[in-house]
Enzyme design. Structure first.
Site, PDB file in Angstrom:
ATOM      1  N   GLU A   7      -4.459 -11.952 -57.868  1.00 25.09           N
ATOM      2  CA  GLU A   7      -5.825 -11.400 -58.102  1.00 25.09           C
ATOM      3  C   GLU A   7      -5.907  -9.927 -57.742  1.00 25.09           C
ATOM      4  O   GLU A   7      -6.763  -9.246 -58.331  1.00 25.09           O
ATOM      5  CB  GLU A   7      -6.837 -12.220 -57.306  1.00 25.09           C
ATOM      6  N   ASP A  54       1.522 -16.613 -58.926  1.00 24.64           N
ATOM      7  CA  ASP A  54       0.354 -17.007 -58.133  1.00 24.64           C
ATOM      8  C   ASP A  54      -0.117 -15.787 -57.335  1.00 24.64           C
ATOM      9  O   ASP A  54       0.547 -14.741 -57.316  1.00 24.64           O
ATOM     10  CB  ASP A  54       0.796 -18.138 -57.188  1.00 24.64           C
ATOM     11  N   ASP A  65      -7.179 -23.547 -57.021  1.00 22.10           N
ATOM     12  CA  ASP A  65      -7.280 -24.550 -55.962  1.00 22.10           C
ATOM     13  C   ASP A  65      -8.538 -25.399 -56.062  1.00 22.10           C
ATOM     14  O   ASP A  65      -9.515 -25.198 -55.341  1.00 22.10           O
ATOM     15  CB  ASP A  65      -7.213 -23.864 -54.597  1.00 22.10           C
TER      16      ASP A  65
HETATM   17  O1  MIG Z   1      -3.009 -20.110 -50.772  1.00 21.39           O
HETATM   18  O2  MIG Z   1       1.898 -21.239 -53.184  1.00 21.39           O
HETATM   19  O3  MIG Z   1      -3.261 -21.928 -56.081  1.00 21.39           O
HETATM   20  O4  MIG Z   1      -1.267 -23.803 -56.483  1.00 21.39           O
HETATM   21  O5  MIG Z   1       0.493 -24.322 -54.350  1.00 21.39           O
HETATM   22  C1  MIG Z   1      -2.070 -21.008 -51.252  1.00 21.39           C
HETATM   23  C2  MIG Z   1       1.090 -22.147 -52.502  1.00 21.39           C
HETATM   24  C3  MIG Z   1      -1.079 -20.324 -52.178  1.00 21.39           C
HETATM   25  C4  MIG Z   1      -2.183 -21.180 -54.100  1.00 21.39           C
HETATM   26  C5  MIG Z   1      -2.026 -21.828 -55.428  1.00 21.39           C
HETATM   27  C6  MIG Z   1      -1.408 -23.185 -55.238  1.00 21.39           C
HETATM   28  C7  MIG Z   1      -0.070 -23.036 -54.557  1.00 21.39           C
HETATM   29  C8  MIG Z   1      -0.232 -22.339 -53.216  1.00 21.39           C
HETATM   30  N1  MIG Z   1      -0.902 -21.070 -53.402  1.00 21.39           N
END
Ligand code: MIG
Length: 663
Positions: free
Chosen positions: A458, A455, A531
């Protein structure tokens, strides 16, 4: 068109499979080298670069699976010298032409200005102005001021952030005309319709990977992933444009449907790099998928379990919580294969570790799951907590494996763990070292049923311009972040997948889910749309979003079932399960602030309907697995827009609330 460029006739070299020539900019007289190759499988490649740049310009590595092989076969193209234009033919038909609108531009590298004032109107200024409209933010180009010290386009402000460009302005752009086409698709990722819209009085489509929490719908801004691949379709032909550039890219679409022969003009602009574009000539949709896969690879074959249902939330609190949720599926007779752990499972957001209080016995927990033939997925983000006591940090620091800032220090930004540095996955040594972290002996508490979720890649950086890394940060090989930005997540997923393959001695297929992606990410696993919100409109948009990602080569994709942000009303949750059961990656997920929403929490009737939907998924599993086998071997997308199966039926071309799974 009124191109600034004209071809130098005495510079033309003609070979069986390629043409090379120089073109010259009328104004600044800077010559560019144009190379056109006939690539096997009905593809043309067009490369444009400076004949002798001040220093080399970035060319995207690691995305093409091999150097494309040229082929001398019967191909036809016309080159016009003045203004410089190219027309590509297939079977006597002009399919596509290049620079018809004269929008070719190429900011050549120049020495830094020494107290000199830039007064020429630069394309970079145009680019920046477009960005401004696109983002509705203040990114201001300083073109000139009375102040002689003004660095012109060598630095730009973005709100309170300053971007200092080591190489100065270096943007590029080119236009293409697709003859007879009024339907164009692709260039994910946007929360937009399947059919690309005209951008003439609206924002351009932006390809710039960003962490956008609860992104708006019907917006052309860039979100988590980018695939610079556009498909055009008309009843007798599908064609494609693959613009191989990993810096910020804008795409303008201008469809002229009213003409006797309709036409769509597509203009691409990138902040940096070179022009390297593949023109895929089809002729049918499946030829296009094959041609694109021949360049970037096919979908990795997922392990069977990963096509089942996944249960996630931010967070399953502790081992007891995992055990209870797992048991809940058995009690309610609902099949599922994988339970997920989000960032709270770690010791203070130090990835590859476990919170000692909540997850004291991670192996025991996994053994329990193993007995039921179930799997575990844990999150591993790319930011590394600045903490000399954290081995991953201290090792990476010592080895110089972090992205640097402009002055050569390790870049530090704020993210979940607080102050963090970011692994430089563009460096092959970093990827190898990272892959080794997944070895069972290195990753304490991991077993062979543990798989990975990447995650924030980017990459997401809090308190930074647009919540991402500054463009003047520096990567391996001394390349600025602006050059590689859209590749960062691609490389993290690549390294993670390699790690999982390695830990199994090359025996097992990995499963890695990533939020950020680029062309070719299909080779490393799955992607999801980030999200989304627990609202009906997000359920609806998930279909065109996934169709677009699918036809851009990434078959293994999904959207959070239920909607990540907020609390779905029971009927929305039920409907989302029914829709998600037929989408390639099928995972229920919820935000930390959302109420619990395991499938049995909404009364017997809703539990029954959700159970039925998930069971339908499992009934279809052999079919889905076969479709993925075909995606892997022959590049056929798993989830398909109707027009792909009915390419001559005009009324299917814009359909985005129905789709095909396979044929
Ligand atoms: O800004 O890791 O898209 O699926 O649960 C939140 C916590 C950070 C974003 C991901 C989301 C995940 C969350 N992450």
């Amino acid at each position: 068109g009124k191109s600034l460029y004209q071809a130098l006739l005495d510079s033309v070299t003609l070979c069986n499979d390629s043409v090379k020539l120089q073109i010259i900019n009328e104004k600044n007289k800077v010559p560019l080298l144009v190379e056109i190759y006939a690539i096997e499988g009905n593809i043309f490649r067009l490369k444009i670069n400076e004949v002798s740049p001040l220093k080399s310009r970035y060319e995207v590595p690691d995305v093409l699976i091999k150097e494309p092989t040229t082929q001398s076969e019967d191909r036809k193209l016309h080159i016009t010298a003045n203004p410089f234009q190219i027309e590509l033919e297939s079977k006597g038909e002009t399919v596509l032409s290049v620079n018809t609108n004269g929008l070719l531009y190429f900011e050549h590298l120049q020495p830094p200005p020494q107290n000199r004032c830039e007064i020429s109107i630069s394309h970079s200024a145009v680019f920046v102005m477009l960005l401004k409209i696109n983002q509705q933010e203040f990114r201001s180009a300083k073109i000139c001021s009375e102040n002689q010290e003004d660095l012109g386009l060598w630095q730009e402000e973005f709100g309170s952030f300053l971007d200092i460009k080591a190489n100065g302005p270096s943007s590029i752009g080119l236009d293409f005309s697709l003859h007879g086409c009024e339907h164009v698709y692709g260039i994910p990722e946007h929360a937009e319709t399947l059919l690309l819209k005209n951008t003439s009085d609206d924002d351009a489509y932006r390809l710039f990977n960003l962490d956008v929490y609860g992104h708006k719908i019907h917006d052309k801004m860039g979100i988590y992933g980018s695939v610079p691949f556009l498909l055009a379709h008309k009843p007798n032909r599908t064609s494609g444009i693959f613009w191989l550039n990993s810096s910020e890219t804008l795409v303008e679409i201008n469809t002229k449907a009213q003409r006797v022969v309709p036409q769509t003009d597509v203009r691409w602009m990138s902040e940096s790099g070179i022009i390297d574009v593949f023109l895929l000539m089809g002729p049918n949709p499946f030829d296009i998928f094959k041609q694109y896969a021949q360049l970037t690879g096919t979908q990795a074959l997922p392990p069977l379990f990963s096509l089942g249902y996944h249960q996630c939330r931010w967070n399953y609190e502790d081992e007891q919580d995992v055990k209870t949720v797992d048991a809940g599926f058995d009690e309610h007779d609902i099949p599922y294969d994988v339970i997920w752990l989000d960032i709270e499972h770690t010791e203070g957001k130090r990835y590859f570790t476990w919170d000692k209080k909540k997850f004291q016995h991670p192996k025991r927990m996994q053994e329990l799951l193993t007995r039921k033939k179930r799997k575990l997925v844990v999150i591993i983000d790319p930011h590394i907590k600045v903490d000399p006591m954290y081995t991953l940090y201290s090792q990476a620091k010592k080895k110089g494996y972090f992205v640097k800032n402009r002055t050569g220090q390790d870049f530090e930004g704020i993210c979940w763990p607080g102050s963090s540095s970011y692994l430089d996955f563009t460096n092959p040594d970093v990827r190898e070292w990272y892959a080794d972290q997944f070895a069972f002996k290195s990753y304490k508490g991991s077993t062979d049923i543990l798989f990975v979720w990447n995650d924030m890649n980017e990459p997401s950086v809090f308190k930074a311009a647009e919540l991402t890394m500054q463009r003047d940060a520096v990567h391996h090989g001394n390349w600025e972040h602006r050059e590689v930005h859209n590749l960062y997540g691609f490389y993290q997923q690549m390294a993670t997948a390699e790690g999982l393959i390695k830990r199994s001695g090359g025996q097992k297929r990995p499963f890695v889910l990533t939020r950020s992606f680029f062309a070719g990410s299909q080779k490393y696993g799955a992607v999801w749309t980030g999200d989304n919100v627990a609202e009906w409109s997000y359920l609806k948009i998930s279909i065109p979003m996934l169709l677009t990602i699918s036809i851009a080569g990434i078959s293994f994709c999904g959207a959070d079932v239920g909607g990540f942000i907020g609390d779905p009303e029971p009927e929305l949750l039920v409907r989302w399960y029914q829709a998600g059961a037929y989408q390639p990656f099928f995972r229920g997920h919820a935000n930390i602030e959302s109420k619990r929403r395991e499938p049995w929490l909404f009364g017997d009737e809703n539990t029954r309907i959700i159970r039925e939907a998930i069971r339908e998924r499992y009934t279809l599993l052999p079919y889905l697995y076969s479709l993925f086998y075909r995606a892997h071997t022959t590049a056929e997308p798993v989830m398909r827009p109707l027009w792909v199966e009915f390419p001559k039926e005009q009324e299917t071309f814009g359909v985005e609330d129905e789709y095909m799974l396979g044929k």
